[in-house]
Design an enzyme around this catalytic site. Structure first.
Site, PDB file in Angstrom:
ATOM      1  N   ASP A  86      43.773  41.923  38.437  1.00  0.00           N
ATOM      2  CA  ASP A  86      43.879  43.371  38.583  1.00  0.00           C
ATOM      3  C   ASP A  86      45.304  43.924  38.460  1.00  0.00           C
ATOM      4  OD1 ASP A  86      41.403  42.597  39.455  1.00  0.00           O
ATOM      5  OD2 ASP A  86      41.512  43.611  41.381  1.00  0.00           O
TER       6      ASP A  86
ATOM      7  N   GLU B 133      34.904  48.063  44.053  1.00  0.00           N
ATOM      8  CA  GLU B 133      36.305  47.651  44.137  1.00  0.00           C
ATOM      9  C   GLU B 133      37.210  48.657  43.437  1.00  0.00           C
ATOM     10  OE1 GLU B 133      36.411  42.994  44.289  1.00  0.00           O
ATOM     11  OE2 GLU B 133      35.814  43.620  42.277  1.00  0.00           O
TER      12      GLU B 133
END
Length: 498
Positions: free
Chosen positions: A66, A238
């Site tokens: 990420d 998320e």
């Protein structure tokens, strides 16, 4: 960001305990947990390795996922990201760091933060505290991130040297939690309510928690957002990002599993935010930001004014640990600019590659068959929608990536089969059919197609549709064929960005 999504939920806590090890940072207590050995103690780096991206950010070596802490300050774009300093597989989560002045040429910096006694450093965000609300100095760079061990809590670190080094706040965690389903804080200043607002994902419990603060250190719960998604009763929420776009607000949420096709994907909600509660408009959710397999965990840069620039992790948790890349594993997507428009009477979030791409581009050339490019390039294909068509990218080895345009349905269907190149590293990688709505009007469509050594990113010219996919051919595709409707193809070479 949590743990690898290819693990079943019941195995997650045990996995975190097993891999949440690493080196402490200079400004935090050391931890006596044994450190892992690097996967490859002396990897050789050339940036010319097979599959190495030429116009996308990838680290010299080791695993990334990420993007985190993205903030613009003093003419510099900071890209932090989940990083394993120890090797080329997931683990020992830290914040890697790269900087750019144009969103394309990235300089890898020293690792910004490694784990401390609260756990691994999972995803988060960064802001510039221009008014010194936190007391660390006017203009300090403040990072909020998830401290992850057997629980997930939110912590703060600050930098007074432009992101070169960070100090942990002695009062961490700033938001305590007693389970492993609260993560990925994305923070922004809300002018109307004169407070910082944080969006936090609830993981397997699904939904987004909103918190407010005057000083970035003391946080109060504001509200909870959740919309049931038909056909997707169990998935992780998320990497949220709540952003204002004109008089509306957009909430980005990455979900896994349960993307538009398989595994990971990014959805968005459109609605209103009053400083306490986000209320989504009544639309047919989920709405997808990208219809490919490989754009996940994308969030926007802070401190860029009204311009909304997003970058995502170009991978999918279904096979992320197996993609055949060494000594690095994974890259970021090309950065995209987001705009909220209206299509067919409803809001539509568009995304196009940032205009800065022209700075590394040659002039346009007409193309018929052969593509005169050895590295990366952009195609601009204008094609009629009066009949069905097929577009095929290929190379001398006979490897090919193709997609079909359905004129009546106004859709694009891509095919990532074993014909595209190497696919046998994971059984989930070969996808016979990926369909996306074009969402265009008129008698033709113009597509911008960005081809690198291991990726194909397809956009309508307006950004009404995007599709991002990894591919692993033995050499870059350098042939194009178009059958069906009348078409025009132009190409421009894109110079390497390192």
């Amino acid at each position: 960001m949590m743990i690898p999504r290819f693990l079943k939920p019941m195995a997650m806590a045990a996995f975190v305990a097993a891999v949440a090890v690493g080196c402490g940072s200079d400004d935090s207590p050391q931890n006596d947990i044994p450190q892992p050995e690097p996967d490859d103690p002396t990897p050789q780096v050339s940036y010319n390795e097979l599959y190495r991206p030429q116009i996308h950010f990838s680290p010299a070596k080791n695993w990334i996922n990420d993007p985190n802490g993205m903030v613009y300050a003093d003419g510099v774009y900071h890209l932090f990201y989940q990083y394993n300093p120890q090797g080329n597989s997931w683990g020992n989560m830290s914040w890697g760091h790269a900087t750019s002045t144009d969103l394309l040429h990235w300089k890898e910096q020293a690792v910004a933060m490694t784990r401390d006694d609260l756990g691994d450093i999972f995803s988060g965000s960064a802001v510039i505290d221009k008014d010194n609300t936190a007391g660390f100095g006017a203009g300090a760079m403040i990072a909020l991130y998830t401290s992850a061990s057997n629980v997930q809590q939110q912590s703060l670190a600050y930098s007074t040297d432009g992101g070169k080094t960070f100090n942990r706040y002695v009062g961490n965690p700033v938001i305590r939690n007693n389970d492993d389903n609260q993560r990925d804080p994305k923070v922004f200043w809300h002018e109307a309510s004169q407070q910082w607002v944080m969006a936090l994902a609830k993981g397997w419990k699904m939904g987004i928690e909103l918190f407010g603060s005057k000083d970035l250190k003391s946080w109060q719960h504001l509200s909870t957002f959740h919309v049931p998604l038909a056909g997707r009763p169990s998935l992780q929420w998320e990497c949220p990002d709540l952003i204002q776009m004109g008089n509306k607000w957009v909430l980005l949420v990455s979900v896994n599993p349960g993307g538009p096709i398989l595994g990971s994907g990014t959805m968005y909600f459109v609605g209103d935010f009053d400083g306490t509660t986000f209320k989504a408009d009544e639309l047919d959710y989920p709405l997808w930001l990208d219809y490919g397999m490989d754009n996940y965990a994308g969030v926007t840069w802070s401190n860029t004014g009204s311009r909304r620039i997003l970058i995502g992790w170009m991978n999918n948790w279904q096979y992320a640990g197996d993609v055949p890349c060494t000594p690095w594993r994974s890259a970021m997507t090309l950065p995209r600019e987001l705009k909220l428009v209206e299509y067919d009477g409803k809001p539509l979030l568009t995304n196009t590659v940032v205009s800065e791409i022209s700075q590394i581009a040659s002039g346009w050339q007409n193309v018929s068959g052969s593509i005169d490019a050895k590295e990366a390039y952009q195609l601009r294909l204008t094609i009629g929608l009066d009949k069905n068509s097929t577009v095929t990218l290929s190379n001398a080895a006979g490897e090919k990536f193709s997609f079909d345009l359905n004129a009546s349905a106004r859709s694009l269907t891509a095919h990532r089969t074993s014909a595209t190149g190497k696919t046998n590293f994971n059984g989930a990688f070969s996808i016979p059919s990926m369909q996306a709505p074009l969402k265009v009007t008129g008698n033709s469509v113009t597509l911008d197609i960005f081809v690198d050594q291991s990726s194909v990113e397809i956009f309508t010219e307006t950004g009404s549709m995007s599709m991002t996919n990894l591919v692993f051919p033995s050499s870059i595709y350098n042939q194009i064929s178009v059958s069906g409707a009348n078409s025009e193809v132009k190409m421009r070479r894109l110079s390497k960005c390192f």
